[in-house]
Scaffold this motif. Structure first.
Motif, mmCIF file in Angstrom:
data_model
loop_
_atom_site.group_PDB
_atom_site.id
_atom_site.type_symbol
_atom_site.label_atom_id
_atom_site.label_comp_id
_atom_site.label_asym_id
_atom_site.label_seq_id
_atom_site.Cartn_x
_atom_site.Cartn_y
_atom_site.Cartn_z
ATOM 1 N N ALA A 16 0.834 -1.206 0.000
ATOM 2 C CA ALA A 16 0.000 0.000 0.000
ATOM 3 C C ALA A 16 0.871 1.260 0.000
ATOM 4 O O ALA A 16 0.607 2.213 -0.738
ATOM 5 C CB ALA A 16 -0.919 -0.013 1.225
ATOM 6 N N VAL A 17 1.929 1.249 0.822
ATOM 7 C CA VAL A 17 2.830 2.413 0.872
ATOM 8 C C VAL A 17 3.506 2.615 -0.479
ATOM 9 O O VAL A 17 3.568 3.736 -1.005
ATOM 10 C CB VAL A 17 3.879 2.227 1.986
ATOM 11 N N LEU A 18 4.012 1.521 -1.051
ATOM 12 C CA LEU A 18 4.678 1.625 -2.351
ATOM 13 C C LEU A 18 3.714 2.119 -3.431
ATOM 14 O O LEU A 18 4.100 2.901 -4.306
ATOM 15 C CB LEU A 18 5.271 0.269 -2.738
ATOM 16 N N ALA A 19 2.469 1.683 -3.366
ATOM 17 C CA ALA A 19 1.487 2.135 -4.356
ATOM 18 C C ALA A 19 1.238 3.635 -4.225
ATOM 19 O O ALA A 19 1.209 4.366 -5.228
ATOM 20 C CB ALA A 19 0.179 1.364 -4.171
ATOM 21 N N GLY A 20 1.069 4.112 -2.995
ATOM 22 C CA GLY A 20 0.819 5.542 -2.790
ATOM 23 C C GLY A 20 1.997 6.406 -3.174
ATOM 24 O O GLY A 20 1.844 7.451 -3.812
ATOM 25 N N VAL A 21 3.209 5.950 -2.820
ATOM 26 C CA VAL A 21 4.411 6.721 -3.170
ATOM 27 C C VAL A 21 4.610 6.731 -4.681
ATOM 28 O O VAL A 21 4.943 7.763 -5.280
ATOM 29 C CB VAL A 21 5.644 6.140 -2.453
ATOM 30 N N GLY A 22 4.408 5.578 -5.317
ATOM 31 C CA GLY A 22 4.553 5.517 -6.772
ATOM 32 C C GLY A 22 3.589 6.449 -7.472
ATOM 33 O O GLY A 22 3.966 7.184 -8.397
ATOM 34 N N LEU A 23 2.346 6.441 -7.024
ATOM 35 C CA LEU A 23 1.357 7.329 -7.631
ATOM 36 C C LEU A 23 1.708 8.800 -7.414
ATOM 37 O O LEU A 23 1.509 9.640 -8.298
ATOM 38 C CB LEU A 23 -0.023 7.028 -7.043
ATOM 39 N N SER A 24 2.284 9.112 -6.254
ATOM 40 C CA SER A 24 2.664 10.501 -5.963
ATOM 41 C C SER A 24 3.726 11.018 -6.925
ATOM 42 O O SER A 24 3.765 12.212 -7.235
ATOM 43 C CB SER A 24 3.185 10.615 -4.523
ATOM 44 N N LEU A 25 4.602 10.129 -7.409
ATOM 45 C CA LEU A 25 5.643 10.542 -8.347
ATOM 46 C C LEU A 25 5.054 11.155 -9.612
ATOM 47 O O LEU A 25 5.622 12.085 -10.202
ATOM 48 C CB LEU A 25 6.519 9.346 -8.730
ATOM 49 N N ALA A 26 3.913 10.635 -10.049
ATOM 50 C CA ALA A 26 3.261 11.183 -11.245
ATOM 51 C C ALA A 26 2.246 12.260 -10.891
ATOM 52 O O ALA A 26 2.134 13.279 -11.587
ATOM 53 C CB ALA A 26 2.569 10.055 -12.010
ATOM 54 N N ALA A 27 1.512 12.052 -9.793
ATOM 55 C CA ALA A 27 0.432 12.985 -9.447
ATOM 56 C C ALA A 27 0.977 14.355 -9.027
ATOM 57 O O ALA A 27 0.326 15.378 -9.283
ATOM 58 C CB ALA A 27 -0.420 12.404 -8.321
ATOM 59 N N GLY A 28 2.169 14.395 -8.411
ATOM 60 C CA GLY A 28 2.719 15.673 -7.964
ATOM 61 C C GLY A 28 2.957 16.654 -9.106
ATOM 62 O O GLY A 28 2.349 17.732 -9.158
ATOM 63 N N VAL A 75 -4.023 -3.789 -2.753
ATOM 64 C CA VAL A 75 -3.155 -3.731 -3.937
ATOM 65 C C VAL A 75 -2.305 -5.005 -4.010
ATOM 66 O O VAL A 75 -1.677 -5.395 -3.045
ATOM 67 C CB VAL A 75 -2.234 -2.487 -3.854
ATOM 68 N N SER A 76 -2.329 -5.647 -5.170
ATOM 69 C CA SER A 76 -1.553 -6.870 -5.377
ATOM 70 C C SER A 76 -0.203 -6.534 -6.019
ATOM 71 O O SER A 76 0.060 -5.380 -6.381
ATOM 72 C CB SER A 76 -2.325 -7.828 -6.279
ATOM 73 N N GLY A 116 0.703 -7.460 -8.962
ATOM 74 C CA GLY A 116 0.388 -7.035 -10.331
ATOM 75 C C GLY A 116 -0.072 -5.587 -10.369
ATOM 76 O O GLY A 116 0.319 -4.821 -11.259
ATOM 77 N N ASP A 117 -0.939 -5.204 -9.407
ATOM 78 C CA ASP A 117 -1.388 -3.800 -9.332
ATOM 79 C C ASP A 117 -0.197 -2.874 -9.116
ATOM 80 O O ASP A 117 -0.126 -1.780 -9.690
ATOM 81 C CB ASP A 117 -2.376 -3.618 -8.173
ATOM 82 N N LEU A 118 0.724 -3.309 -8.258
ATOM 83 C CA LEU A 118 1.895 -2.476 -7.952
ATOM 84 C C LEU A 118 2.743 -2.242 -9.204
ATOM 85 O O LEU A 118 3.202 -1.117 -9.456
ATOM 86 C CB LEU A 118 2.723 -3.172 -6.868
ATOM 87 N N ALA A 119 2.920 -3.289 -9.996
ATOM 88 C CA ALA A 119 3.686 -3.146 -11.243
ATOM 89 C C ALA A 119 2.969 -2.185 -12.200
ATOM 90 O O ALA A 119 3.613 -1.355 -12.858
ATOM 91 C CB ALA A 119 3.875 -4.514 -11.890
ATOM 92 N N PHE A 120 1.636 -2.289 -12.266
ATOM 93 C CA PHE A 120 0.853 -1.411 -13.145
ATOM 94 C C PHE A 120 0.950 0.035 -12.683
ATOM 95 O O PHE A 120 1.147 0.960 -13.490
ATOM 96 C CB PHE A 120 -0.601 -1.893 -13.142
ATOM 97 N N ILE A 121 0.838 0.252 -11.360
ATOM 98 C CA ILE A 121 0.887 1.613 -10.815
ATOM 99 C C ILE A 121 2.261 2.240 -11.052
ATOM 100 O O ILE A 121 2.369 3.371 -11.537
ATOM 101 C CB ILE A 121 0.543 1.588 -9.305
ATOM 102 N N TRP A 122 3.333 1.495 -10.732
ATOM 103 C CA TRP A 122 4.680 2.057 -10.900
ATOM 104 C C TRP A 122 5.030 2.226 -12.372
ATOM 105 O O TRP A 122 5.672 3.214 -12.754
ATOM 106 C CB TRP A 122 5.714 1.183 -10.185
ATOM 107 N N GLY A 123 4.592 1.286 -13.215
ATOM 108 C CA GLY A 123 4.857 1.425 -14.650
ATOM 109 C C GLY A 123 4.194 2.664 -15.221
ATOM 110 O O GLY A 123 4.820 3.462 -15.932
ATOM 111 N N VAL A 169 -4.145 4.397 -13.295
ATOM 112 C CA VAL A 169 -3.320 3.769 -12.254
ATOM 113 C C VAL A 169 -3.774 4.157 -10.846
ATOM 114 O O VAL A 169 -3.465 3.457 -9.885
ATOM 115 C CB VAL A 169 -1.824 4.110 -12.438
ATOM 116 N N ALA A 170 -4.510 5.267 -10.709
ATOM 117 C CA ALA A 170 -4.928 5.729 -9.376
ATOM 118 C C ALA A 170 -6.241 5.115 -8.915
ATOM 119 O O ALA A 170 -6.581 5.230 -7.744
ATOM 120 C CB ALA A 170 -5.058 7.258 -9.371
ATOM 121 N N LEU A 171 -6.956 4.458 -9.818
ATOM 122 C CA LEU A 171 -8.296 3.965 -9.470
ATOM 123 C C LEU A 171 -8.251 3.015 -8.282
ATOM 124 O O LEU A 171 -9.094 3.083 -7.385
ATOM 125 C CB LEU A 171 -8.911 3.278 -10.692
ATOM 126 N N LYS A 172 -7.254 2.145 -8.254
ATOM 127 C CA LYS A 172 -7.164 1.169 -7.166
ATOM 128 C C LYS A 172 -6.779 1.837 -5.846
ATOM 129 O O LYS A 172 -7.105 1.346 -4.766
ATOM 130 C CB LYS A 172 -6.097 0.120 -7.520
#
Length: 263
Positions: free
Chosen positions: A9-21, A122-123, A125-132, A182-185
């Motif tokens: 969950a932390v990795l998903a949120g941080v990854g999304l922040s890299l693009a959302a910021g 977040v699985s 697979g979801d993590l790979a999709f979010i970071w990708g 990528v943010a939907l999840k």
């Protein structure tokens, strides 16, 4: 190590922040908040269509978000009144998505997870999709940073500098569609725009340059992820809304600090 759901969950949120910021900074500068809402609300329609046609949810969401983003961008280029047009499209997309979801049992039985996100589920697979997706958007914005910034400041200045403002607007539109997918999840369709806007708006009170604002927005997004997950664990609150609540608290601090500096 990635079997720990909290770490994912932390990795998903941080990854999304890299693009959302950085993307959220452009959304704030260009006053595209309603644009983000329209694209995000189309995500529910994408989920329903993807599950009905047995497509991957991420792909279905991305395709519908892209279609909505390109439609809005085309109407903007033709001079349509954006406040009314975006209002119609945003709420129509959400209504159509909810109607479509009522015909798909998988969506109807877990609708709140799609509306508000389920970052704790977040699985890998979801993590790979979010970071990708996040790295793709961050790389695209870094590559086009100068042109995007020039077109945001002034279309006349962009033309004089050899920058095509319509092309830059399309790049932002496509980046927005990817972030929605990528943010939907993580935060769900109703809170994606908040994740874009609030960290960037809070960063504006602390930054002196556009680059600093984008960087601080990334840091605030990551801080909101940590704080929101802690709040969710401590008080058993929904994780996505908790993350947005922490980001909103940072925005309040930023606004108060700005008033104190001026006053």
């Amino acid at each position: 190590m990635l079997d720990d759901f909290l770490l994912r969950a932390v990795l998903a949120g941080v990854g999304l922040s890299l693009a959302a910021g950085p993307l959220g900074s452009f959304v704030v500068w260009r006053r595209m908040a309603y644009f983000g809402d329209a694209t995000a609300h189309a995500a529910i329609l994408g989920v329903a269509l993807a599950l009905a046609t047995e497509l991957p949810v991420g792909l279905g969401t991305l395709l519908v978000a892209l279609a909505m983003a390109v439609t809005v961008s085309a109407l903007a280029a033709r001079g349509w009144a954006m406040d009314t047009t975006l209002g119609v499209l945003a709420h129509s997309a959400l209504a159509l998505g909810l109607v479509a979801a009522s015909f798909v049992p998988e969506v109807r039985s877990d609708l709140s997870a799609w509306l508000f996100g389920d970052i704790l589920a977040v699985s890998r697979g979801d993590l790979a999709f979010i970071w990708g997706g996040a790295l793709l958007v961050a790389g695209l914005l870094a590559w086009r940073w100068s042109g995007l910034l020039t077109a945001t400041l002034s279309e006349d200045l962009a033309h004089a500098s050899g920058v095509n403002p319509d092309r830059e607007r399309l790049i932002l539109t496509l980046a927005l569609a990817v972030v929605v997918a990528v943010a939907l999840k993580v935060v769900g369709a109703l809170l994606i725009a908040a994740l874009l806007i609030i960290p960037a708006a809070a960063a504006r009170g602390f930054a002196r340059t556009p680059e600093a604002m984008a960087g601080i927005a990334v840091a605030i997004g990551a801080l909101a992820t940590f704080g929101g997950l802690q709040m969710s664990l401590a008080f058993d609150t929904p994780a996505g809304p908790s993350i947005i609540s922490v980001a909103a608290a940072v925005f309040v601090v930023s606004a108060l600090a700005g008033q104190m500096r001026r006053g």
